[in-house]
Design a protein around this motif. Structure first.
Motif, PDB file in Angstrom:
ATOM      1  N   ARG A  66       0.831  -1.195   0.000  1.00  0.00           N
ATOM      2  CA  ARG A  66       0.000   0.000   0.000  1.00  0.00           C
ATOM      3  C   ARG A  66       0.874   1.258   0.000  1.00  0.00           C
ATOM      4  NH1 ARG A  66      -3.506  -0.909   4.228  1.00  0.00           N
ATOM      5  NH2 ARG A  66      -4.766  -2.123   2.800  1.00  0.00           N
ATOM      6  N   GLN A  67       1.979   1.250   0.766  1.00  0.00           N
ATOM      7  CA  GLN A  67       2.887   2.392   0.798  1.00  0.00           C
ATOM      8  C   GLN A  67       3.484   2.658  -0.590  1.00  0.00           C
ATOM      9  OE1 GLN A  67       5.788   1.479   3.793  1.00  0.00           O
ATOM     10  NE2 GLN A  67       4.406   1.951   5.507  1.00  0.00           N
ATOM     11  N   TYR A  68       3.923   1.584  -1.244  1.00  0.00           N
ATOM     12  CA  TYR A  68       4.478   1.743  -2.593  1.00  0.00           C
ATOM     13  C   TYR A  68       3.418   2.231  -3.582  1.00  0.00           C
ATOM     14  CZ  TYR A  68       8.991  -0.366  -1.508  1.00  0.00           C
ATOM     15  OH  TYR A  68      10.239  -0.618  -0.998  1.00  0.00           O
ATOM     16  N   MET A  69       2.220   1.708  -3.452  1.00  0.00           N
ATOM     17  CA  MET A  69       1.142   2.127  -4.356  1.00  0.00           C
ATOM     18  C   MET A  69       0.803   3.602  -4.142  1.00  0.00           C
ATOM     19  SD  MET A  69       0.465  -0.432  -6.264  1.00  0.00           S
ATOM     20  CE  MET A  69      -1.130  -0.149  -6.979  1.00  0.00           C
ATOM     21  N   ASN A  70       0.763   4.046  -2.876  1.00  0.00           N
ATOM     22  CA  ASN A  70       0.494   5.450  -2.587  1.00  0.00           C
ATOM     23  C   ASN A  70       1.590   6.361  -3.155  1.00  0.00           C
ATOM     24  OD1 ASN A  70      -1.902   4.912  -1.299  1.00  0.00           O
ATOM     25  ND2 ASN A  70      -0.998   4.868   0.751  1.00  0.00           N
ATOM     26  N   LYS A  71       2.862   5.932  -3.042  1.00  0.00           N
ATOM     27  CA  LYS A  71       3.958   6.716  -3.616  1.00  0.00           C
ATOM     28  C   LYS A  71       3.821   6.800  -5.132  1.00  0.00           C
ATOM     29  CE  LYS A  71       7.462   5.888  -0.098  1.00  0.00           C
ATOM     30  NZ  LYS A  71       8.766   5.269   0.197  1.00  0.00           N
ATOM     31  N   ALA A  72       3.430   5.697  -5.744  1.00  0.00           N
ATOM     32  CA  ALA A  72       3.263   5.696  -7.200  1.00  0.00           C
ATOM     33  C   ALA A  72       2.139   6.639  -7.624  1.00  0.00           C
ATOM     34  CB  ALA A  72       2.979   4.276  -7.686  1.00  0.00           C
ATOM     35  N   ILE A  73       1.056   6.632  -6.884  1.00  0.00           N
ATOM     36  CA  ILE A  73      -0.069   7.520  -7.183  1.00  0.00           C
ATOM     37  C   ILE A  73       0.349   8.969  -7.008  1.00  0.00           C
ATOM     38  CG2 ILE A  73      -2.353   8.269  -6.405  1.00  0.00           C
ATOM     39  CD1 ILE A  73      -2.913   5.257  -5.811  1.00  0.00           C
TER      40      ILE A  73
END
Length: 135
Positions: free
Chosen positions: A22-29
């Motif tokens: 989720r942290q990586y996905m949020n950074k990508a967004i």
């Protein structure tokens, strides 16, 4: 190679816990949003605004091309020839085209003052320079 790297990254991604993913996905967004914000938007030109006049060289080359194109010369060849002839042109020869440009530019400026154009980018005032003078 590339295939092995992709497999290794996939394996590591699958080993991550839900919170880490989720942290990586949020950074990508966030990164994607920042990229969209930072993209320069093309300026919207007003279709009712008068067209800017060609500069002195373009006025010269346009009249020059009309003479050369019927002879079968391609646009590229005629552009190169126009550039060669412009460079060989005397100061007085260039002055004729500069003065034509000045007249067209004055007409353009008058039209811009009368134009009730919407929006558009602010323009810095242009100064006409004759051959042999510095801006």
């Amino acid at each position: 190679g590339v295939l092995e790297n992709r497999k290794e990254l996939r394996r590591r991604w699958q080993e991550l816990g839900e919170e880490e993913r989720r942290q990586y996905m949020n950074k990508a967004i966030e990164s994607e949003v920042q990229a969209q914000i930072s993209k320069k938007r093309p300026s919207q030109s007003d279709p009712d605004a008068p067209k800017r006049p060609r500069n002195a060289f373009l006025l010269f080359s346009h009249s020059f091309r009309r003479e050369l194109l019927p002879s079968g010369m391609s646009m590229i060849e005629s552009s190169k020839e126009a550039g060669r002839r412009w460079r060989k042109l005397s100061v007085e020869g260039r002055r004729v085209w500069q003065e034509k440009w000045i007249a067209f530019d004055a007409e353009y400026e008058a039209q811009m003052k009368q134009c009730n154009c919407s929006g558009g980018m602010a323009r810095r005032p242009r100064q006409a320079s004759l051959p042999g003078t510095l801006r």
